[in-house]
Write an enzyme that holds these catalytic residues in place. Sequence first.
Site, short mmCIF file in Angstrom:
data_model
loop_
_atom_site.label_atom_id
_atom_site.label_comp_id
_atom_site.label_asym_id
_atom_site.label_seq_id
_atom_site.Cartn_x
_atom_site.Cartn_y
_atom_site.Cartn_z
N CYS A 98 -10.89 -2.98 2.78
CA CYS A 98 -10.97 -2.96 1.31
C CYS A 98 -12.30 -3.47 0.79
O CYS A 98 -12.91 -2.86 -0.12
CB CYS A 98 -9.83 -3.77 0.72
SG CYS A 98 -9.66 -5.44 1.42
N ARG A 126 13.88 -2.65 8.83
CA ARG A 126 14.21 -3.40 7.61
C ARG A 126 14.19 -2.51 6.37
O ARG A 126 14.99 -2.70 5.45
CB ARG A 126 13.22 -4.56 7.45
CG ARG A 126 13.52 -5.48 6.28
CD ARG A 126 12.56 -6.65 6.26
NE ARG A 126 11.16 -6.21 6.19
CZ ARG A 126 10.13 -7.03 6.27
NH1 ARG A 126 10.32 -8.32 6.47
NH2 ARG A 126 8.89 -6.57 6.18
N GLY A 161 -4.74 -8.68 -0.98
CA GLY A 161 -5.29 -8.34 0.32
C GLY A 161 -4.40 -8.76 1.47
O GLY A 161 -4.51 -8.23 2.58
N HIS A 178 -10.31 -7.32 -5.95
CA HIS A 178 -11.32 -8.12 -5.26
C HIS A 178 -12.63 -8.10 -6.03
O HIS A 178 -13.00 -7.08 -6.63
CB HIS A 178 -11.59 -7.56 -3.86
CG HIS A 178 -10.48 -7.76 -2.88
ND1 HIS A 178 -9.34 -8.49 -3.14
CD2 HIS A 178 -10.35 -7.32 -1.58
CE1 HIS A 178 -8.56 -8.49 -2.07
NE2 HIS A 178 -9.15 -7.77 -1.12
N VAL A 181 0.84 -1.20 0.00
CA VAL A 181 0.00 0.00 0.00
C VAL A 181 0.87 1.25 0.00
O VAL A 181 0.56 2.24 -0.68
CB VAL A 181 -0.97 0.00 1.19
CG1 VAL A 181 -1.78 1.29 1.25
CG2 VAL A 181 -1.91 -1.19 1.11
#
Length: 335
Positions: free
Chosen positions: A129, A38, A160, A241, A12
Amino acid sequence: MKIAIVGASGAVGQEFLTILNERTDFPVDELLLFGSQRSAGRKYTFRGREVEVRLLQHNDDFKGVDIALTSAGAGTSKEFAGTITRHGTLMIDNSSAFRMDSDVPLVVPEVNPEDALNAPRRIIANPNCTTIQMVVALNAIEKLSHIRRVHVATYQSASGGGAQAMAELRTQHAQIVAGEEPTVEKFAYQLAYNVIPHIDVFTDNDYTKEEMKMYNETRKIMHSDIEVSATCVRVPVMRAHSESIWVETERPVTPDEARKAFAGAEGVVLMDNPSEKVYPMPLFIAGKDPVYVGRIRRDLTSPNGLVFWCVADQIKKGAALNAVQIAEWLIRNRR
């Protein structure tokens, strides 16, 4: 404006960057990127300049930031909300951390944009979502007749589950073709060549948290007594989706009425010509901004029932784009 992205290296977060790069009229004078240990130190190009990811810390890095777009998980959002908003930054959060808090607006700009003006904690929540794409479509029908109840079955892509989930689906396909045992880490079972009727954890009523989000979030966003029963399914699709939606309205709504409503609805594209095999599919919707609707027909089991099919890109409209649209609406309508 000074904008921050928290979780810049995730799926995202990367979509935030892509969308802000595309929307050249979005006013960004300075962009700050934040991430975990990281990802700190990575560099990304934004509007021709390199921006380095900073380590997210409890300090004054957000001083002077107007809007922070956050997508680093609920735990991180809860831990850092105070740090992010301390100096007046508006936090538009993509996690589940604050969605059902009474003093945090839950916003889909096509449905309830004015709610964004009442954010006493300087936090606005981005819905789940599956909820986002469904309420964008439902809103068109609600304007014709109040929706009493919804039954929905979702067909949710690997996206997702984030970048690692998408990578796992690719890996599983390659491993199966090579005759190897597929790696299963992000999902409950092998997703390649399979569907999994299980997204998030199960609750006491045997619905999953994902399914209960669709119930609770829809009611909050639409300011409605609407009842929603969902079954959420993970399918071996990379991105976007799909949802099969049954609605029951107070008065009968004809398919032609619904088509006209969808065709004129903000953020919706009507794609409905079954005789010519025209209907939305994730293969062609991935990467696009709107919510696509098709397969509109009467529900044979209810005189006040209507059925339709709905597809949207989970990372775009289902996440990053909705958050950016909230920011855009606020910039245009700030009072």
